[in-house]
Design a protein around this motif. Sequence first.
Motif, PDB file in Angstrom:
ATOM      1  N   TRP A  56       0.805  -1.212   0.000  1.00 56.29           N
ATOM      2  CA  TRP A  56       0.000   0.000   0.000  1.00 56.29           C
ATOM      3  C   TRP A  56       0.843   1.270   0.000  1.00 56.29           C
ATOM      4  O   TRP A  56       0.389   2.326  -0.437  1.00 56.29           O
ATOM      5  CB  TRP A  56      -0.936   0.026   1.210  1.00 56.29           C
ATOM      6  N   TYR A  57       2.060   1.191   0.493  1.00 53.22           N
ATOM      7  CA  TYR A  57       2.898   2.377   0.579  1.00 53.22           C
ATOM      8  C   TYR A  57       3.196   2.980  -0.790  1.00 53.22           C
ATOM      9  O   TYR A  57       3.351   4.186  -0.922  1.00 53.22           O
ATOM     10  CB  TYR A  57       4.204   2.084   1.329  1.00 53.22           C
ATOM     11  N   LYS A  58       3.263   2.124  -1.776  1.00 52.11           N
ATOM     12  CA  LYS A  58       3.503   2.617  -3.137  1.00 52.11           C
ATOM     13  C   LYS A  58       2.368   3.538  -3.570  1.00 52.11           C
ATOM     14  O   LYS A  58       2.599   4.626  -4.093  1.00 52.11           O
ATOM     15  CB  LYS A  58       3.633   1.425  -4.083  1.00 52.11           C
ATOM     16  N   TYR A  59       1.133   3.155  -3.316  1.00 54.31           N
ATOM     17  CA  TYR A  59      -0.029   3.957  -3.704  1.00 54.31           C
ATOM     18  C   TYR A  59      -0.140   5.227  -2.854  1.00 54.31           C
ATOM     19  O   TYR A  59      -0.485   6.299  -3.361  1.00 54.31           O
ATOM     20  CB  TYR A  59      -1.312   3.130  -3.598  1.00 54.31           C
ATOM     21  N   ILE A  60       0.167   5.091  -1.588  1.00 54.55           N
ATOM     22  CA  ILE A  60       0.143   6.254  -0.702  1.00 54.55           C
ATOM     23  C   ILE A  60       1.204   7.261  -1.142  1.00 54.55           C
ATOM     24  O   ILE A  60       0.950   8.467  -1.182  1.00 54.55           O
ATOM     25  CB  ILE A  60       0.350   5.821   0.768  1.00 54.55           C
ATOM     26  N   TYR A  61       2.370   6.758  -1.493  1.00 53.32           N
ATOM     27  CA  TYR A  61       3.452   7.629  -1.935  1.00 53.32           C
ATOM     28  C   TYR A  61       3.071   8.390  -3.204  1.00 53.32           C
ATOM     29  O   TYR A  61       3.233   9.606  -3.289  1.00 53.32           O
ATOM     30  CB  TYR A  61       4.720   6.800  -2.164  1.00 53.32           C
ATOM     31  N   TRP A  62       2.523   7.680  -4.186  1.00 60.20           N
ATOM     32  CA  TRP A  62       2.127   8.331  -5.439  1.00 60.20           C
ATOM     33  C   TRP A  62       0.998   9.332  -5.194  1.00 60.20           C
ATOM     34  O   TRP A  62       0.973  10.411  -5.790  1.00 60.20           O
ATOM     35  CB  TRP A  62       1.705   7.295  -6.480  1.00 60.20           C
ATOM     36  N   ALA A  63       0.069   8.988  -4.313  1.00 61.65           N
ATOM     37  CA  ALA A  63      -1.041   9.902  -4.010  1.00 61.65           C
ATOM     38  C   ALA A  63      -0.541  11.182  -3.344  1.00 61.65           C
ATOM     39  O   ALA A  63      -1.014  12.280  -3.668  1.00 61.65           O
ATOM     40  CB  ALA A  63      -2.064   9.213  -3.116  1.00 61.65           C
ATOM     41  N   THR A  64       0.419  11.052  -2.430  1.00 60.96           N
ATOM     42  CA  THR A  64       0.947  12.252  -1.766  1.00 60.96           C
ATOM     43  C   THR A  64       1.700  13.134  -2.752  1.00 60.96           C
ATOM     44  O   THR A  64       1.569  14.362  -2.716  1.00 60.96           O
ATOM     45  CB  THR A  64       1.862  11.900  -0.579  1.00 60.96           C
ATOM     46  N   LEU A  65       2.468  12.518  -3.633  1.00 60.22           N
ATOM     47  CA  LEU A  65       3.203  13.316  -4.619  1.00 60.22           C
ATOM     48  C   LEU A  65       2.268  13.971  -5.628  1.00 60.22           C
ATOM     49  O   LEU A  65       2.464  15.127  -6.004  1.00 60.22           O
ATOM     50  CB  LEU A  65       4.246  12.461  -5.327  1.00 60.22           C
ATOM     51  N   PHE A  66       1.250  13.242  -6.041  1.00 62.58           N
ATOM     52  CA  PHE A  66       0.277  13.814  -6.975  1.00 62.58           C
ATOM     53  C   PHE A  66      -0.467  14.973  -6.320  1.00 62.58           C
ATOM     54  O   PHE A  66      -0.609  16.053  -6.914  1.00 62.58           O
ATOM     55  CB  PHE A  66      -0.718  12.747  -7.440  1.00 62.58           C
ATOM     56  N   SER A  67      -0.943  14.775  -5.090  1.00 60.55           N
ATOM     57  CA  SER A  67      -1.705  15.832  -4.418  1.00 60.55           C
ATOM     58  C   SER A  67      -0.837  17.050  -4.130  1.00 60.55           C
ATOM     59  O   SER A  67      -1.309  18.186  -4.239  1.00 60.55           O
ATOM     60  CB  SER A  67      -2.352  15.306  -3.135  1.00 60.55           C
ATOM     61  N   SER A  68       0.422  16.846  -3.794  1.00 57.53           N
ATOM     62  CA  SER A  68       1.293  17.999  -3.550  1.00 57.53           C
ATOM     63  C   SER A  68       1.581  18.759  -4.850  1.00 57.53           C
ATOM     64  O   SER A  68       1.695  19.984  -4.840  1.00 57.53           O
ATOM     65  CB  SER A  68       2.590  17.573  -2.867  1.00 57.53           C
TER      66      SER A  68
END
Length: 186
Positions: free
Chosen positions: A123-135
Amino acid sequence: MKNILSINKQAIYGGLITTTIIALGVFLLGNISGYEAKKLLTSSMQGLNMLCNTIVLASATILALLLTLLGISTGSETKLKETHYKQVLNIAKFDTILFISALVLFQFFNIPITEADNVDVSWYKYIYWATLFSSSVISGMMVATVLMLYGTVSNIIAIVGLKKSDHRLLIDDDEEDDEDKTTKEP
């Protein structure tokens, strides 16, 4: 909505270009595993928190500056078209959305997700991409807000400070006569 886009076309393009550049940089990182994403998340959380904190403070300041801008607009001797006030309202709406988004992300980034034992590593992969996309999205929104504010401030400087009498946002004599006729009619 169409009017907002047409008036603020350059600002929106600036925001989209910023978002695209940041997202492209993230995309160039390539595919990462869950464990790598967890490590990267741990190291980037402080910077993401700082970004959100800065955007929250900046957007709150921009809202306060809009009040000053309105004071200057209404206190000047010149009469401004409704378009100017709609532009200020659009900036306020966009800035409020940015403020709320950055505040929500700030709260989300403060959740110690990387220290949780019950989160599957994948799940960390998806969380990481989501945080980078949202930022990248809120960074683009911040650029768009500043560009919209710049356009409005430069118009006020041209009208009030440089006393341009032929500016597109000034009500000319013909429009003032039409306005007087519509207010006097029952």
